[in-house]
Design an enzyme around this catalytic site. Structure first.
Site, PDB file in Angstrom:
ATOM      1  N   HIS A  21     -33.755  -4.325   9.415  1.00 20.55           N
ATOM      2  CA  HIS A  21     -34.335  -5.672   9.380  1.00 20.55           C
ATOM      3  C   HIS A  21     -33.607  -6.587  10.360  1.00 20.55           C
ATOM      4  O   HIS A  21     -34.230  -7.337  11.119  1.00 20.55           O
ATOM      5  CB  HIS A  21     -34.188  -6.302   7.977  1.00 20.55           C
ATOM      6  CG  HIS A  21     -34.976  -5.648   6.914  1.00 20.55           C
ATOM      7  ND1 HIS A  21     -34.414  -5.263   5.718  1.00 20.55           N
ATOM      8  CD2 HIS A  21     -36.290  -5.318   6.824  1.00 20.55           C
ATOM      9  CE1 HIS A  21     -35.351  -4.735   4.943  1.00 20.55           C
ATOM     10  NE2 HIS A  21     -36.493  -4.748   5.604  1.00 20.55           N
ATOM     11  N   LYS A  45     -43.998  -7.110  -7.602  1.00 24.33           N
ATOM     12  CA  LYS A  45     -42.823  -6.257  -7.422  1.00 24.33           C
ATOM     13  C   LYS A  45     -41.707  -6.724  -8.338  1.00 24.33           C
ATOM     14  O   LYS A  45     -41.626  -7.883  -8.704  1.00 24.33           O
ATOM     15  CB  LYS A  45     -42.345  -6.318  -5.964  1.00 24.33           C
ATOM     16  CG  LYS A  45     -43.243  -5.595  -4.998  1.00 24.33           C
ATOM     17  CD  LYS A  45     -42.601  -5.517  -3.637  1.00 24.33           C
ATOM     18  CE  LYS A  45     -43.455  -4.711  -2.674  1.00 24.33           C
ATOM     19  NZ  LYS A  45     -42.803  -4.580  -1.369  1.00 24.33           N
ATOM     20  N   SER A 132     -35.247  -0.374   2.477  1.00 21.98           N
ATOM     21  CA  SER A 132     -34.532  -1.003   1.363  1.00 21.98           C
ATOM     22  C   SER A 132     -34.498  -0.077   0.150  1.00 21.98           C
ATOM     23  O   SER A 132     -33.501  -0.035  -0.574  1.00 21.98           O
ATOM     24  CB  SER A 132     -35.194  -2.337   0.999  1.00 21.98           C
ATOM     25  OG  SER A 132     -35.053  -3.254   2.057  1.00 21.98           O
TER      26      SER A 132
END
Length: 172
Positions: A21, A45, A132
Site C-alpha cells: 500500500h 467487513k 492485508s
C-alpha cells in the site's frame, strides 16, 4: 479544483497498511500534486483495526510525504470524490484477479460519475504477493511481518494479537 492542480484519491480498507500500500501511495505522491488516502468504513467487513486506528497508522506511515493526507469515508467513493473536489482514483493491482474486480469498480464509478478517471498502478514484483489478509494471518500466529509492514503497523499487530510489543505465541 484549480486547473493544473491534480488531486488523486487512493481508497482502500488498509486493514492494516502494508509496504505494498505504502509503495502505491508514495508513487502516487510523485505523480499527483495532492493525494488523499481514503480509508473505507465498510459495515459489511469486520476489520481487525478500527477506522480511527487505520487512519492513525496511515498518518504515521505517510508523514514523510508532505502532499499526502489521510481521511476516512463511508458510502459511495464517487460521492466522496465530489465532496473533496477530486476526479482521479488510484488503485494498485497485484494480479489479474485484482484487475477483473477493479475494472468492474472503475466502470461502475464511471457510470455513476462520468468525469471520474481510475488509474491502475501495477504493484512492484516484491509486493505482488502481499495482502492485508496474509499479514494478519502471519502476525496472528507469531510470524515476523517486519518485511511486510512499516514498524508502527508491526507494533500495532503485536498489541492487537498478543497485548505486547514483543509478540509471538510464547510471549503471553
Amino acid at each position: 479544483m484549480e486547473r493544473g492542480t491534480q488531486l488523486a484519491v487512493v481508497p482502500g480498507s488498509f486493514d492494516p497498511v502494508t509496504y505494498g500500500h505504502l509503495d502505491i501511495i508514495e508513487r502516487s505522491a510523485q505523480i499527483f500534486d495532492r493525494v488523499i488516502v481514503a480509508v473505507l468504513r465498510n459495515r459489511d467487513k469486520k476489520p481487525l483495526f478500527t477506522t480511527e486506528e487505520r487512519v492513525a497508522l496511515l498518518r504515521e506511515t505517510t508523514q514523510h510525504l508532505p502532499n499526502v493526507t489521510v481521511d476516512a469515508f463511508g458510502g459511495l467513493l464517487v460521492d466522496y470524490l465530489a465532496r473533496v473536489g477530486a476526479r482521479v482514483i488510484v488503485k494498485g493491482l497485484r494480479a489479474v484477479s485484482d484487475f477483473e474486480y477493479e475494472m468492474q469498480m472503475a466502470l461502475i464509478n464511471k457510470n455513476l460519475r462520468e468525469d471520474v478517471e481510475t488509474f491502475f498502478m501495477i504493484a512492484r514484483r516484491e509486493y505482488s504477493f502481499l495482502s492485508s489478509s496474509i499479514v494478519k494471518e502471519v502476525a496472528q500466529y507469531g510470524g515476523s511481518v517486519a518485511d511486510l509492514v512499516p514498524p508502527p503497523v508491526e507494533a500495532a499487530l503485536k498489541r492487537k494479537f498478543f497485548g505486547t510489543e514483543a509478540g509471538g505465541p510464547s510471549a503471553g
